[in-house]
Design a protein around this motif. Structure first.
Motif, short mmCIF file in Angstrom:
data_model
loop_
_atom_site.label_atom_id
_atom_site.label_comp_id
_atom_site.label_asym_id
_atom_site.label_seq_id
_atom_site.Cartn_x
_atom_site.Cartn_y
_atom_site.Cartn_z
N HIS A 95 0.83 -1.19 0.00
CA HIS A 95 0.00 0.00 0.00
C HIS A 95 0.88 1.25 0.00
O HIS A 95 1.92 1.31 0.67
CB HIS A 95 -0.88 0.05 1.25
CG HIS A 95 -2.00 -0.95 1.27
ND1 HIS A 95 -3.02 -0.93 0.35
CD2 HIS A 95 -2.26 -1.99 2.09
CE1 HIS A 95 -3.87 -1.92 0.63
NE2 HIS A 95 -3.42 -2.58 1.68
N ILE A 100 -1.16 3.48 12.41
CA ILE A 100 -1.15 3.33 10.96
C ILE A 100 -2.47 2.78 10.44
O ILE A 100 -3.05 3.31 9.49
CB ILE A 100 0.02 2.43 10.51
CG1 ILE A 100 1.34 2.96 11.08
CG2 ILE A 100 0.07 2.36 8.99
CD1 ILE A 100 1.65 4.37 10.66
N ASP A 101 -2.96 1.70 11.04
CA ASP A 101 -4.20 1.10 10.55
C ASP A 101 -4.86 0.29 11.65
O ASP A 101 -4.28 0.07 12.73
CB ASP A 101 -3.95 0.24 9.31
CG ASP A 101 -2.86 -0.80 9.53
OD1 ASP A 101 -2.79 -1.38 10.63
OD2 ASP A 101 -2.07 -1.04 8.60
N ARG A 150 -8.23 -1.23 7.55
CA ARG A 150 -8.32 0.12 6.99
C ARG A 150 -7.27 0.99 7.64
O ARG A 150 -6.97 0.87 8.82
CB ARG A 150 -9.70 0.73 7.22
CG ARG A 150 -9.87 2.09 6.52
CD ARG A 150 -11.08 2.84 7.00
NE ARG A 150 -11.33 4.07 6.24
CZ ARG A 150 -10.71 5.23 6.48
NH1 ARG A 150 -9.80 5.32 7.45
NH2 ARG A 150 -10.99 6.31 5.75
N SER A 151 -6.73 1.91 6.85
CA SER A 151 -5.69 2.81 7.35
C SER A 151 -6.28 3.85 8.29
O SER A 151 -7.46 4.23 8.18
CB SER A 151 -4.99 3.51 6.18
OG SER A 151 -5.92 4.27 5.44
N ILE A 184 -4.28 6.69 8.67
CA ILE A 184 -3.38 7.80 8.37
C ILE A 184 -4.14 9.10 8.18
O ILE A 184 -3.65 10.17 8.55
CB ILE A 184 -2.56 7.48 7.11
CG1 ILE A 184 -1.83 6.16 7.29
CG2 ILE A 184 -1.55 8.59 6.81
CD1 ILE A 184 -1.13 5.68 6.05
N TYR A 195 -6.14 3.51 2.58
CA TYR A 195 -6.11 2.19 1.97
C TYR A 195 -6.97 1.25 2.80
O TYR A 195 -7.21 1.47 4.00
CB TYR A 195 -4.69 1.64 1.84
CG TYR A 195 -3.94 1.42 3.14
CD1 TYR A 195 -4.14 0.27 3.91
CD2 TYR A 195 -3.01 2.35 3.59
CE1 TYR A 195 -3.44 0.07 5.08
CE2 TYR A 195 -2.31 2.16 4.75
CZ TYR A 195 -2.53 1.00 5.50
OH TYR A 195 -1.84 0.81 6.67
N TRP A 196 -7.46 0.21 2.16
CA TRP A 196 -8.15 -0.87 2.84
C TRP A 196 -7.91 -2.16 2.07
O TRP A 196 -7.56 -2.15 0.90
CB TRP A 196 -9.65 -0.59 3.02
CG TRP A 196 -10.42 -0.22 1.78
CD1 TRP A 196 -10.82 1.03 1.43
CD2 TRP A 196 -10.90 -1.09 0.75
NE1 TRP A 196 -11.52 1.00 0.25
CE2 TRP A 196 -11.59 -0.30 -0.19
CE3 TRP A 196 -10.84 -2.46 0.53
CZ2 TRP A 196 -12.19 -0.83 -1.34
CZ3 TRP A 196 -11.42 -3.00 -0.61
CH2 TRP A 196 -12.09 -2.18 -1.52
N ASP A 231 -6.28 1.71 -2.81
CA ASP A 231 -5.40 2.81 -2.42
C ASP A 231 -5.91 4.09 -3.07
O ASP A 231 -6.16 4.13 -4.28
CB ASP A 231 -3.96 2.54 -2.89
CG ASP A 231 -3.29 1.46 -2.06
OD1 ASP A 231 -2.56 1.81 -1.13
OD2 ASP A 231 -3.50 0.27 -2.36
#
Length: 827
Positions: free
Chosen positions: A270, A326-327, A348-349, A351, A372-373, A398
Motif C-alpha cells: 500500500h 497506521i491502521d 483500513r488505514s 493515516i 487504503y483498505w 489505495d
C-alpha cells in the motif's frame, strides 16, 4: 521428505530419586526404521551415566510414524532431547495411627508457562498413587486442576500439554490436608508434543528458495508485523525506495512477480511500501526466489515472491483485533461443523486521521488523505483427508489526492490536482486431491477485476478497467522413490478497457530531471484481450538417494506481440552429509514487453521477448538443528531488454539493451527455538546495462554494491519480547545534472545531464526496534507493542529537487524516525 512423528511416548524412571532437585537433559540420536520402530539409540550429549541409561531404555520403547520420501517410508535418524524434571525432596512418610482409617487428601496443581507464567489451559495431569492407581484430570481456563479424595501418601504427578516438555512432581499428601503446587512447563523446540527435532521439508526444486515461517514473519522489528515487509531483509533483496515490487538480485522491480496462491497480483504494498495488502495473520508462508526459480513460474526474468495463505482453523472460534497509529484490522475464523471452516479479515488505514491537520499547508493541500483498505475471506471444505475445496476472495484499495497550489520551480507544468485510485478484487476457486503415495492434483481458477485511474495535474489523466482470468492445473506424480514428475497448464488472460491522455511515457532509468512543459500530449484508447497461455513439465530424479536432479522446460505465448518462448531449466542438489548440501542450477527465462509499451501510438508492437540466463552455485551447512549458514554465487545475463529511444522519438521503445548481474550472498540463520531467533545476511553484487550505442557496460540504476541486514528477536519472559533490525546498503547510482539550457518559447530551463549513472547517492542505513508486552488470560490475550522505524533518525537521501534553472538542488530526505504504537487482542 517428511520426518518421523512420535506416536507412543514412554516415560523414563528418574534414577536420581529425591536427589534430582535440578532439571536435567540427555540428547539422544534415535534411528527409526521403515516401520516406525526404534532400531538404535545413541547418546549425543550426556546428562550423566545413570540418566543416559534411563533415557536410552525409555527411548527404545518409543513408537513412531516412519519418515517418508515422496510418500514411501524410509529409515531416518533424529535428535531427541529427553528432559528429566526437577523433583521436590520427599518428606518422611507419616505412619498411620493403628486402627484409625487413613483420611483422603486433596491435590491442586497449577500449570504455567515457564517463560511468562501464563496459565496452560487444557493441560493434562496423571497422578499415580502409592498402590499404582492412576487418576486423570484436565486443567481449567486458569491452568488449575483439583482432585478431591486422593489417597494420602506418596504420589507421582506428570503434567503434559502439546507444544511443551512434560513436567513431573513427587509429593507426599497429608491425610485430610489440601496440597497445592505449581508446575512450570518449558516449550519444546518443535511444536509437536514430546519431540525435539526440527521439521525437515522436502528438498526445494529451485536452487535458491528462502522461506519465512509464521513465527519469524510477524515478529521482526521495523515491519509492524508485516510478513511481506520482512523479505526486504533477506539476501539478494535490494532496497526499493519507490515501494513497488522488491528488487531481486539487481533486477528491475517490473521484471519480478508477486504471486498469491499461484496467481499474479498487481501490487504488493500500500501507498509506496507502507504495508502489504494481506493481513499478516492470514499468511502461511512467503517463499522468495531471487533467481533460478522453477518452471511453474513464468513470464518474468527477475525473481518471484510466492505468498501462501493458511486454511481457517477448525478447533474453535478465533479472533484478532489490532489497532495502531497506521491502521486497524479485524480477523475472525471459526469451524462450521467438522469439515467446513471460514475466515474473514479486514483492514483500513488510520493515516487520514493524523494527516488532515496538514490540509492548510501553504503549497500543498491534501484534499483526500492517503487511505487504503484490504480484505481476505477463505472458506474450506474437506470431505475426506485427501480432498480439499477452497473458495477465496481478496481485494485492496489505495487512494491519494492533493493539490499543488503553485507550479514547481523547475517546471511550471507541474501544478494542479493530483488524484489516484487503484482498486482490485480477486475470487479464486481451488481443489486439491492427494493420493496415498504422495501424488497430488491442484487446480485453481481465479477471476480478477481492477480499476486504475488518475488525474495528474496538467500532465495527463488515465482510466483503465482490467478483467483478468487466470487458471492453473498442476499434477505431481510419484512414479517411484527415484522419480517424481510434475506437469501443469497455466493460462492468464487480461481484458484492457480504458484510455490514457498526457505526455508520452518513458522507459528511462531512475527519476531523471526533465522539463515536461511544451511536450505534446498523446491520447490512446484501447479495449482488447491479451492472452498468455503457458505449459510446463519438470522431473525430480534421484539416481542415488543423496542426489536430486531437476530438469524442466516451460513454454509461453503472448498474443499481443505474437511471439513465444521455450525456456529449459536445470537444477541439482547433492546431500553430501545430513548437514551439508551442494546446489547449483542454470536456466533460460523470458518476458514479453509491457502492454502499455507495445500499443500504438505510444508503444512499439514489434518488440521482442526479453531473455535472461540465470546461473548459480552454493553450499548450505547445518551447524545445529536450528542454526545454519549458506553461501551462494550467482549471475544473470540479459538481452533484448526494453528501453526508450533517444530523445523519445518513434517508435518510442525498442528491445536492444543488454545487461549483466553477478555477485555472492551469505546468510547465517537461527530458526525460532526457545527464546531467540534471528539472521544475518550480506550480499556483494553488481548490476550493469549496455545500450545499443555503447561499447561498455555502465551501472544500472538498481545497483547496490553492498547489502547487509541483521535481525534478532528475544523473548524475555513474563510476556515481554524485544527485537531489532539493522540494514545497510550502498547508495543507488544516478545521472547527475551538470547544467541547463534556456527555452525562450516556454520560458523554462531544461537540464543537461552528465554521464549516465556516473554518480551515486550516499549509503543508506536504518535501525529499527520493537518491544511487545503480552498478557494471557484464560480465553484470550492482550498485547501492546511499539514498533519504531529509523530509531537513529538517519537522514537517508532519496534524490533531489531543483530550482528553476537547475543551479541549486535540495536533497529529498527519506523516512524520518517513525514510531507506531498499537494494541492487539486475540481470542
Amino acid at each position: 521428505m517428511a520426518s518421523p512423528k512420535l506416536t507412543q511416548f514412554v516415560e523414563a524412571t528418574d534414577p536420581r530419586g529425591d536427589t534430582g532437585t535440578e532439571r536435567a537433559t540427555v540428547e539422544l540420536e534415535i534411528s527409526v526404521d521403515r516401520e516406525g520402530k526404534v532400531s538404535d539409540v545413541r547418546v549425543a550429549r550426556s546428562g550423566g551415566d545413570v540418566l543416559d541409561q534411563a533415557a536410552v531404555i525409555a527411548a527404545r520403547s518409543f513408537v513412531f510414524e516412519p519418515a517418508t520420501r515422496d510418500g514411501t517410508p524410509i529409515p531416518a535418524k533424529i535428535r531427541y532431547e529427553y528432559v528429566f524434571a526437577a523433583r521436590t525432596p520427599e518428606p518422611p512418610p507419616v505412619a498411620p495411627t493403628p486402627g484409625v482409617p487413613t483420611k483422603p487428601a486433596a491435590l491442586e496443581i497449577i500449570a504455567l508457562d515457564h517463560d511468562d507464567n501464563t496459565p496452560l489451559a487444557g493441560a493434562a495431569v496423571i497422578v499415580t498413587t502409592q498402590d499404582g492407581t492412576m487418576l486423570r484430570a484436565v486443567a481449567d481456563g486458569q491452568g488449575v486442576f483439583r482432585m478431591e479424595d486422593v489417597p494420602s501418601g506418596p504420589v507421582h504427578v506428570v503434567v503434559t500439554k502439546d507444544g511443551y516438555v512434560s513436567a513431573q512432581l513427587d509429593e507426599t499428601l497429608e491425610p485430610g490436608m489440601a496440597t497445592q503446587a505449581k508446575l512450570r512447563l518449558d516449550k519444546t523446540p518443535d511444536p509437536e508434543a514430546f519431540t525435539a527435532t526440527a521439521r525437515v521439508d522436502a528438498p526445494p526444486r529451485e536452487v535458491t528458495k528462502r522461506t519465512l515461517s509464521g513465527q519469524e514473519m510477524t515478529r521482526i522489528a521495523g515491519t509492524r508485523g508485516d510478513p511481506l515487509r520482512a523479505i526486504e531483509l533477506l539476501p539478494g533483496v535490494s532496497r526499493n525506495s519507490s515501494g513497488s515490487n522488491p528488487i531481486l538480485r539487481g533486477a528491475n522491480p517490473q521484471d519480478s512477480q508477486v504471486f498469491l496462491e499461484g496467481g499474479p497480483v498487481p501490487i504488493l504494498y500500500h501507498l509506496g511500501g507502507l504495508t502489504s495488502f494481506v493481513h499478516s495473520r492470514v499468511i502461511d508462508t512467503v517463499d522468495v526466489y531471487p533467481s533460478n526459480f522453477g518452471v511453474r513460474y513464468g513470464r518474468k526474468l527477475g525473481g518471484v515472491v510466492d505468498v501462501r495463505l493458511r486454511d481457517p482453523r477448525t478447533d474453535k472460534l478465533h479472533g484478532i483485533a489490532d489497532a495502531s497509529m497506521i491502521d486497524s484490522s479485524l480477523l475472525v475464523e471459526a469451524p462450521i461443523g467438522e469439515k467446513f471452516a471460514v475466515l474473514g479479515a479486514v483492514r483500513r488505514s488510520n493515516i487520514d486521521a493524523f494527516l488532515n491537520a496538514a490540509a492548510n499547508s501553504t503549497d500543498l493541500a491534501i484534499t483526500a488523505a492517503p487511505v487504503y483498505w484490504d480484505y481476505q475471506t477463505i472458506a474450506t471444505y474437506k470431505p475426506t483427508e485427501q480432498d480439499r475445496f477452497r473458495i477465496m476472495a481478496f481485494g485492496s484499495s489505495d487512494r491519494f489526492a492533493l493539490i499543488l497550489k503553485k507550479p514547481a520551480d523547475a517546471d511550471p507544468a507541474i501544478r494542479g490536482a493530483f488524484d489516484t485510485l487503484s482498486v482490485f478484487h480477486r475470487v479464486q476457486l481451488g481443489y486439491r486431491h492427494r493420493w496415498a503415495k504422495g501424488s497430488e492434483q491442484n487446480t485453481e481458477l481465479t477471476y480478477g477485476w481492477l480499476v486504475d485511474k488518475g488525474q495528474y495535474g496538467t500532465l495527463g489523466r488515465s482510466h483503465f478497467v482490467m478483467n483478468t482470468i487466470q487458471g492453473r492445473s498442476e499434477w505431481t506424480g510419484v512414479v517411484s522413490p527415484a522419480l517424481r514428475v510434475t506437469a501443469g497448464l497455466d493460462l492468464l488472460g487480461t481484458h484492457f478497457d480504458g484510455y490514457y491522455e498526457g505526455i508520452p511515457p518513458t522507459a528511462g532509468e531512475g527519476d531523471q530531471p526533465m522539463t515536461v512543459s511544451g511536450q505534446k500530449h498523446v491520447f490512446i484508447q484501447t479495449a482488447r484481450w491479451v492472452m498468455t497461455p503457458g505449459a510446463y513439465f519438470e522431473a525430480g530424479i534421484r539416481p542415488v538417494p543423496s542426489v536430486l536432479l531437476t530438469p524442466g522446460v516451460r513454454a509461453d505465448w503472448n498474443d499481443l506481440v505474437k511471439k513465444g518462448s521455450i525456456d529449459p531449466r536445470f537444477s541439482g542438489r547433492w546431500e553430501i552429509t545430513d548437514k551439508t548440501v551442494v546446489k547449483g542450477g542454470v536456466g533460460l527465462f523470458s518476458q514479453a514487453p509491457a502492454e502499455r509499451d507495445s500499443v500504438e501510438p505510444i508503444g512499439n508492437p514489434n518488440m521482442d521477448f526479453a531473455h535472461a540466463v540465470h546461473a548459480s552455485v552454493g553450499v548450505e551447512q547445518a551447524i545445529t538443528d536450528e542454526l545454519s549458514t549458506s553461501v551462494e554465487g550467482f549471475s544473470k545475463w540479459l538481452w533484448n531488454m526494453e528501453t526508450g529511444t533517444p530523445d523519445g522519438k518513434a517508435p518510442f521503445f525498442v528491445s536492444n539493451q543488454k545487461g549483466r548481474i553477478y555477485g555472492g550472498e551469505f546468510m547465517l540463520r537461527m530458526r525460532p527455538s526457545g527464546r531467540f531467533f534471528g539472521f544475518l545476511s550480506y550480499t556483494l553484487m553488481r548490476s550493469e546495462r549496455r545500450d545499443a550505442d555503447q561499447n561498455d557496460y555502465r551501472l544500472f540504476d538498481r545497483d547496490q554494491t553492498h547489502i547487509m541486514s541483521a535481525s534478532a528477536v528475544y523473548r524475555l519472559g513474563h510476556g515481554w519480547e524485544v527485537g531489532g533490525s539493522f540494514r545497510y546498503t550502498s547508495g543507488t547510482p544516478f545521472t547527475p545534472v551538470v547544467g541547463s539550457s534556456y527555452n525562450a518559447s516556454t520560458d523554462t530551463y531544461s537540464s543537461r545531464l552528465g554521464a549516465s549513472m556516473s554518480d551515486r547517492n550516499p549509503a543508506f542505513t536504518r535501525l529499527d526496534a520493537r518491544v511487545e508486552k503480552k498478557w494471557t488470560f484464560s480465553q484470550w490475550s492482550l498485547a501492546v507493542y511499539l514498533d519504531v522505524q529509523n530509531v537513529l533518525n538517519s537522514p537517508n537521501r532519496e534524490g533531489f529537487s531543483y530550482n528553476y534553472d537547475y543551479s541549486q538542488r535540495q536533497a529529498a530526505r527519506g523516512l524520518p524516525i517513525f514510531p507506531s504504537l498499537g494494541i492487539r487482542g486475540e481470542l
